[in-house]
Design a protein around this motif. Structure first.
Motif, short mmCIF file in Angstrom:
data_model
loop_
_atom_site.label_atom_id
_atom_site.label_comp_id
_atom_site.label_asym_id
_atom_site.label_seq_id
_atom_site.Cartn_x
_atom_site.Cartn_y
_atom_site.Cartn_z
N SER A 142 33.14 21.69 23.22
CA SER A 142 33.33 23.15 23.29
C SER A 142 34.67 23.57 22.69
N ARG A 143 35.70 22.74 22.84
CA ARG A 143 36.99 22.95 22.18
C ARG A 143 37.57 21.58 21.86
N GLY A 153 32.56 20.14 29.50
CA GLY A 153 32.12 21.08 28.47
C GLY A 153 30.62 21.01 28.35
N ASP A 154 30.12 20.98 27.12
CA ASP A 154 28.68 20.81 26.91
C ASP A 154 28.20 19.51 27.55
N PRO A 163 35.33 5.40 39.79
CA PRO A 163 34.42 5.97 38.78
C PRO A 163 33.84 7.30 39.21
N VAL A 164 33.58 8.16 38.23
CA VAL A 164 32.86 9.41 38.44
C VAL A 164 31.76 9.48 37.39
N LYS A 165 30.69 10.17 37.68
CA LYS A 165 29.59 10.28 36.74
C LYS A 165 30.01 11.06 35.51
N ALA A 166 29.59 10.59 34.35
CA ALA A 166 29.90 11.28 33.09
C ALA A 166 28.82 10.94 32.07
N ASP A 167 28.62 11.83 31.10
CA ASP A 167 27.65 11.59 30.03
C ASP A 167 28.18 10.60 29.02
N SER A 214 26.60 11.82 17.93
CA SER A 214 25.36 11.53 18.64
C SER A 214 25.27 12.17 20.01
N ASN A 215 26.36 12.28 20.71
CA ASN A 215 26.28 12.77 22.07
C ASN A 215 26.55 14.27 22.17
N PHE A 216 26.71 14.92 21.03
CA PHE A 216 27.07 16.34 21.07
C PHE A 216 26.14 17.18 20.22
N GLN A 217 24.93 16.70 19.99
CA GLN A 217 23.96 17.45 19.20
C GLN A 217 23.15 18.39 20.10
#
Length: 317
Positions: free
Chosen positions: A13-14, A91-92, A114-118, A314-317
Protein backbone atom coordinates in the motif's frame (compact mmCIF):
# COMPACT_ATOMS: atom_id res chain seq x y z
CA UNK A 1 6.43 -6.09 -4.03
CA UNK A 2 9.60 -6.95 -2.11
CA UNK A 3 13.20 -6.49 -3.16
CA UNK A 4 16.66 -6.29 -1.62
CA UNK A 5 18.46 -3.03 -2.32
CA UNK A 6 19.31 -0.44 0.33
CA UNK A 7 17.82 -2.75 2.92
CA UNK A 8 14.68 -4.75 2.29
CA UNK A 9 12.08 -2.70 0.45
CA UNK A 10 8.45 -3.62 0.94
CA UNK A 11 5.63 -2.07 -1.12
CA UNK A 12 2.44 -2.84 0.77
CA UNK A 13 0.00 0.00 0.00
CA UNK A 14 2.99 2.31 0.62
CA UNK A 15 6.77 1.96 0.64
CA UNK A 16 8.70 0.68 3.64
CA UNK A 17 12.47 0.29 3.97
CA UNK A 18 13.56 -2.32 6.52
CA UNK A 19 17.06 -1.71 7.91
CA UNK A 20 18.10 0.55 5.02
CA UNK A 21 21.74 1.44 4.44
CA UNK A 22 20.58 5.04 3.93
CA UNK A 23 17.32 6.54 5.11
CA UNK A 24 15.08 7.47 2.19
CA UNK A 25 12.75 10.45 1.90
CA UNK A 26 9.03 9.84 1.34
CA UNK A 27 8.98 6.28 2.69
CA UNK A 28 8.83 4.63 6.11
CA UNK A 29 12.34 3.85 7.38
CA UNK A 30 12.33 0.93 9.84
CA UNK A 31 15.40 0.17 12.01
CA UNK A 32 15.22 -3.15 13.83
CA UNK A 33 18.06 -2.79 16.35
CA UNK A 34 21.27 -1.00 17.27
CA UNK A 35 23.99 -3.15 15.71
CA UNK A 36 25.99 -1.09 13.23
CA UNK A 37 25.27 -3.43 10.30
CA UNK A 38 21.56 -2.62 10.70
CA UNK A 39 21.82 1.11 11.42
CA UNK A 40 21.68 3.45 8.39
CA UNK A 41 24.84 5.40 7.63
CA UNK A 42 22.59 8.36 6.83
CA UNK A 43 20.07 9.24 9.54
CA UNK A 44 18.73 12.44 8.02
CA UNK A 45 15.15 11.10 7.98
CA UNK A 46 12.99 9.99 10.89
CA UNK A 47 13.12 6.29 11.76
CA UNK A 48 10.52 3.91 13.15
CA UNK A 49 12.19 1.98 15.94
CA UNK A 50 11.88 1.14 19.62
CA UNK A 51 12.72 3.64 22.34
CA UNK A 52 15.73 1.59 23.44
CA UNK A 53 17.10 1.21 19.90
CA UNK A 54 16.67 4.94 19.39
CA UNK A 55 18.74 5.66 22.51
CA UNK A 56 21.41 3.10 21.55
CA UNK A 57 21.68 4.49 18.01
CA UNK A 58 22.06 8.06 19.24
CA UNK A 59 24.70 7.00 21.78
CA UNK A 60 26.74 4.79 19.46
CA UNK A 61 26.43 6.97 16.34
CA UNK A 62 26.93 10.19 18.28
CA UNK A 63 24.16 12.03 16.44
CA UNK A 64 20.61 13.15 17.14
CA UNK A 65 18.02 11.03 15.38
CA UNK A 66 14.32 11.75 14.95
CA UNK A 67 12.09 8.86 16.03
CA UNK A 68 8.59 8.45 14.68
CA UNK A 69 5.77 5.89 14.50
CA UNK A 70 3.61 4.43 11.75
CA UNK A 71 0.03 3.33 12.33
CA UNK A 72 0.41 0.48 9.86
CA UNK A 73 3.50 -1.04 11.53
CA UNK A 74 3.48 -3.08 14.74
CA UNK A 75 6.79 -3.38 16.62
CA UNK A 76 7.27 -6.85 18.12
CA UNK A 77 10.08 -8.08 20.36
CA UNK A 78 12.74 -9.82 18.26
CA UNK A 79 14.60 -11.27 21.26
CA UNK A 80 17.92 -10.45 19.57
CA UNK A 81 19.26 -7.56 21.68
CA UNK A 82 17.63 -5.10 24.09
CA UNK A 83 15.19 -2.98 22.09
CA UNK A 84 15.36 -5.24 19.04
CA UNK A 85 12.16 -5.29 16.98
CA UNK A 86 10.46 -7.33 14.32
CA UNK A 87 8.06 -5.36 12.12
CA UNK A 88 4.56 -6.51 11.20
CA UNK A 89 3.57 -4.37 8.22
CA UNK A 90 -0.20 -4.21 7.77
CA UNK A 91 -1.53 -3.41 4.31
CA UNK A 92 -3.03 -5.38 1.44
CA UNK A 93 -1.15 -8.31 2.98
CA UNK A 94 0.45 -8.85 6.38
CA UNK A 95 4.24 -8.88 6.04
CA UNK A 96 6.46 -9.90 8.97
CA UNK A 97 10.09 -8.77 8.79
CA UNK A 98 12.10 -10.40 11.57
CA UNK A 99 15.44 -8.66 11.27
CA UNK A 100 17.80 -10.64 13.50
CA UNK A 101 15.81 -12.73 15.95
CA UNK A 102 16.17 -15.14 18.83
CA UNK A 103 13.34 -17.22 20.27
CA UNK A 104 15.19 -18.33 23.42
CA UNK A 105 14.58 -16.65 26.77
CA UNK A 106 17.08 -13.90 27.59
CA UNK A 107 17.64 -11.67 30.60
CA UNK A 108 15.83 -8.88 28.74
CA UNK A 109 13.25 -10.85 26.74
CA UNK A 110 11.12 -14.01 26.73
CA UNK A 111 12.26 -14.44 23.13
CA UNK A 112 10.62 -13.62 19.80
CA UNK A 113 7.08 -14.93 19.43
CA UNK A 114 5.54 -15.75 16.04
CA UNK A 115 2.45 -14.00 14.71
CA UNK A 116 0.40 -14.97 11.68
CA UNK A 117 1.41 -13.24 8.45
CA UNK A 118 0.92 -13.72 4.70
CA UNK A 119 4.59 -13.10 3.95
CA UNK A 120 7.58 -13.80 6.19
CA UNK A 121 10.99 -12.21 5.65
CA UNK A 122 13.32 -14.09 7.99
CA UNK A 123 17.03 -14.03 8.72
CA UNK A 124 18.99 -17.22 8.07
CA UNK A 125 22.31 -16.59 9.84
CA UNK A 126 22.31 -20.12 11.27
CA UNK A 127 20.07 -21.63 8.60
CA UNK A 128 21.82 -25.03 8.33
CA UNK A 129 20.84 -28.07 10.35
CA UNK A 130 24.34 -28.37 11.86
CA UNK A 131 23.65 -25.22 13.89
CA UNK A 132 21.49 -26.40 16.78
CA UNK A 133 22.70 -24.82 20.02
CA UNK A 134 22.93 -26.60 23.36
CA UNK A 135 20.65 -25.33 26.17
CA UNK A 136 21.69 -21.89 27.38
CA UNK A 137 22.12 -22.96 31.00
CA UNK A 138 24.44 -25.76 29.91
CA UNK A 139 26.64 -23.27 28.05
CA UNK A 140 26.59 -20.75 30.90
CA UNK A 141 27.50 -23.49 33.37
CA UNK A 142 30.50 -24.43 31.22
CA UNK A 143 31.56 -20.78 31.09
CA UNK A 144 31.39 -20.49 34.88
CA UNK A 145 33.36 -23.70 35.38
CA UNK A 146 36.04 -22.58 32.94
CA UNK A 147 36.45 -19.20 34.65
CA UNK A 148 36.69 -20.90 38.07
CA UNK A 149 39.33 -23.32 36.78
CA UNK A 150 41.34 -20.40 35.42
CA UNK A 151 41.16 -18.55 38.73
CA UNK A 152 42.31 -21.69 40.57
CA UNK A 153 45.41 -21.63 38.34
CA UNK A 154 45.98 -17.93 39.01
CA UNK A 155 44.84 -16.95 35.51
CA UNK A 156 42.62 -14.07 34.36
CA UNK A 157 39.61 -14.96 32.19
CA UNK A 158 38.55 -12.89 29.17
CA UNK A 159 35.23 -13.52 27.42
CA UNK A 160 35.15 -11.78 24.05
CA UNK A 161 31.63 -10.66 23.17
CA UNK A 162 30.02 -7.98 20.99
CA UNK A 163 29.96 -4.58 22.68
CA UNK A 164 26.16 -4.33 22.47
CA UNK A 165 23.92 -7.30 23.13
CA UNK A 166 26.28 -10.21 23.67
CA UNK A 167 28.43 -8.48 26.30
CA UNK A 168 25.33 -7.63 28.33
CA UNK A 169 24.00 -11.18 27.93
CA UNK A 170 27.25 -12.59 29.32
CA UNK A 171 27.27 -10.10 32.20
CA UNK A 172 23.69 -11.02 33.10
CA UNK A 173 24.33 -14.76 32.71
CA UNK A 174 27.33 -14.62 35.05
CA UNK A 175 25.47 -12.69 37.75
CA UNK A 176 27.05 -13.32 41.14
CA UNK A 177 30.57 -13.33 39.70
CA UNK A 178 32.69 -10.21 40.15
CA UNK A 179 32.99 -8.95 36.58
CA UNK A 180 35.10 -6.32 34.87
CA UNK A 181 34.83 -4.74 31.44
CA UNK A 182 36.12 -1.86 29.33
CA UNK A 183 34.86 1.58 28.30
CA UNK A 184 32.77 0.69 25.21
CA UNK A 185 30.73 -1.91 27.10
CA UNK A 186 30.28 0.39 30.10
CA UNK A 187 28.94 3.09 27.76
CA UNK A 188 26.24 0.75 26.43
CA UNK A 189 25.48 -0.45 29.96
CA UNK A 190 24.92 3.16 30.97
CA UNK A 191 22.27 3.61 28.26
CA UNK A 192 20.48 0.39 29.21
CA UNK A 193 20.45 1.23 32.91
CA UNK A 194 18.20 4.18 32.04
CA UNK A 195 15.64 1.59 30.94
CA UNK A 196 15.87 -0.40 34.15
CA UNK A 197 18.44 -3.04 33.22
CA UNK A 198 20.80 -4.15 35.97
CA UNK A 199 24.25 -4.90 34.61
CA UNK A 200 26.89 -5.42 37.29
CA UNK A 201 30.35 -4.95 35.83
CA UNK A 202 33.08 -2.52 36.85
CA UNK A 203 35.83 -0.79 34.89
CA UNK A 204 38.87 -3.01 34.47
CA UNK A 205 41.70 -1.92 36.82
CA UNK A 206 44.72 -0.27 35.21
CA UNK A 207 47.06 -3.00 36.40
CA UNK A 208 46.47 -6.76 36.67
CA UNK A 209 46.10 -8.09 40.19
CA UNK A 210 44.17 -11.08 41.49
CA UNK A 211 42.58 -13.31 38.80
CA UNK A 212 39.78 -11.32 37.16
CA UNK A 213 36.81 -12.31 34.97
CA UNK A 214 36.58 -9.82 32.10
CA UNK A 215 33.90 -9.28 29.45
CA UNK A 216 35.45 -7.41 26.53
CA UNK A 217 34.59 -6.47 22.94
CA UNK A 218 35.91 -8.82 20.28
CA UNK A 219 38.09 -6.01 18.96
CA UNK A 220 39.37 -5.38 22.47
CA UNK A 221 42.57 -7.29 21.79
CA UNK A 222 43.94 -3.98 20.52
CA UNK A 223 42.99 -2.19 23.75
CA UNK A 224 46.25 -1.19 25.56
CA UNK A 225 44.65 -1.90 28.93
CA UNK A 226 43.49 -5.37 27.91
CA UNK A 227 46.91 -6.14 26.47
CA UNK A 228 48.36 -5.92 29.99
CA UNK A 229 46.11 -8.79 31.04
CA UNK A 230 46.99 -10.80 27.95
CA UNK A 231 50.69 -10.33 28.68
CA UNK A 232 49.96 -11.48 32.24
CA UNK A 233 48.73 -14.79 30.81
CA UNK A 234 44.96 -14.31 30.63
CA UNK A 235 43.01 -17.17 29.07
CA UNK A 236 40.58 -16.14 26.35
CA UNK A 237 37.27 -17.35 24.94
CA UNK A 238 35.02 -16.30 22.07
CA UNK A 239 31.31 -16.23 22.90
CA UNK A 240 29.44 -16.85 19.65
CA UNK A 241 27.06 -19.18 17.89
CA UNK A 242 29.93 -19.87 15.50
CA UNK A 243 31.54 -21.85 18.33
CA UNK A 244 29.60 -24.75 16.78
CA UNK A 245 32.35 -24.66 14.14
CA UNK A 246 35.53 -26.31 15.40
CA UNK A 247 37.75 -23.78 13.67
CA UNK A 248 36.51 -20.72 15.56
CA UNK A 249 39.17 -20.77 18.28
CA UNK A 250 41.92 -20.92 15.68
CA UNK A 251 40.34 -18.18 13.57
CA UNK A 252 39.68 -15.93 16.58
CA UNK A 253 43.06 -16.67 18.25
CA UNK A 254 41.39 -17.69 21.51
CA UNK A 255 41.87 -20.62 23.87
CA UNK A 256 38.30 -21.83 23.63
CA UNK A 257 34.79 -20.83 22.52
CA UNK A 258 31.26 -21.07 23.89
CA UNK A 259 28.13 -21.35 21.67
CA UNK A 260 26.02 -18.58 23.21
CA UNK A 261 24.26 -16.70 20.40
CA UNK A 262 21.95 -13.70 19.98
CA UNK A 263 20.39 -15.46 16.96
CA UNK A 264 17.90 -18.28 16.54
CA UNK A 265 19.43 -21.60 15.64
CA UNK A 266 18.30 -23.76 12.71
CA UNK A 267 15.51 -25.60 14.51
CA UNK A 268 14.21 -22.39 16.07
CA UNK A 269 14.06 -20.75 12.65
CA UNK A 270 12.11 -23.70 11.29
CA UNK A 271 9.71 -23.77 14.25
CA UNK A 272 9.16 -20.02 14.03
CA UNK A 273 8.39 -20.22 10.32
CA UNK A 274 5.95 -23.07 10.81
CA UNK A 275 4.10 -21.11 13.52
CA UNK A 276 3.83 -17.97 11.36
CA UNK A 277 2.32 -20.18 8.61
CA UNK A 278 2.90 -17.72 5.75
CA UNK A 279 2.01 -18.17 2.11
CA UNK A 280 5.61 -17.46 1.16
CA UNK A 281 8.94 -16.97 2.93
CA UNK A 282 11.94 -14.89 1.89
CA UNK A 283 15.24 -15.79 3.58
CA UNK A 284 18.21 -13.48 3.81
CA UNK A 285 21.69 -13.33 5.34
CA UNK A 286 23.76 -16.38 6.14
CA UNK A 287 22.54 -19.72 4.81
CA UNK A 288 19.59 -18.32 2.90
CA UNK A 289 19.58 -20.95 0.13
CA UNK A 290 19.84 -23.86 2.54
CA UNK A 291 17.09 -22.57 4.83
CA UNK A 292 14.74 -21.78 1.94
CA UNK A 293 15.21 -25.29 0.56
CA UNK A 294 14.44 -26.91 3.92
CA UNK A 295 11.36 -24.73 4.46
CA UNK A 296 10.05 -25.90 1.08
CA UNK A 297 10.87 -29.58 1.50
CA UNK A 298 10.22 -30.06 5.23
CA UNK A 299 7.42 -27.56 5.91
CA UNK A 300 5.77 -27.47 2.49
CA UNK A 301 5.83 -23.65 2.43
CA UNK A 302 7.03 -21.75 -0.64
CA UNK A 303 10.38 -20.16 0.17
CA UNK A 304 13.12 -18.40 -1.79
CA UNK A 305 16.35 -16.64 -0.80
CA UNK A 306 16.07 -12.89 -1.21
CA UNK A 307 18.94 -11.70 -3.40
CA UNK A 308 20.02 -8.19 -4.27
CA UNK A 309 18.11 -6.94 -7.28
CA UNK A 310 15.61 -9.78 -7.02
CA UNK A 311 12.15 -8.29 -7.54
CA UNK A 312 9.05 -10.23 -6.64
CA UNK A 313 5.42 -9.33 -7.20
CA UNK A 314 3.94 -12.76 -6.48
CA UNK A 315 2.41 -11.97 -3.13
CA UNK A 316 1.05 -8.54 -4.04
CA UNK A 317 -0.98 -9.19 -7.19
Amino acid sequence: MIYLDNGVSVYNSREYRCDPKRCVRDCVNLVSHGHFDHVPSSLSQAIVTSEITHAIVESRAGVKVERTTCEHVDLLDSGHVPGGSMFLINGDKKVLYTGDLCTRKKYFSPGARPVKADTLIIESTFGRDKYVFPPTQETVGAMRDWAEDNAACGKHTIFYAYTFGKAQEVIAALEGTELFTTGPVLKVNGVLRKFGYRLDAEMLPDEPGEPAVIVAPGGGKRDPLLKKYLVAGARTASVSGWAMDRGLTRAAYTDTAFPLSDHADYQELMDFTKAVSPEIVYTLHGFSKELAKDIRTKLGIEAVPLKKGHLTLSNFQ
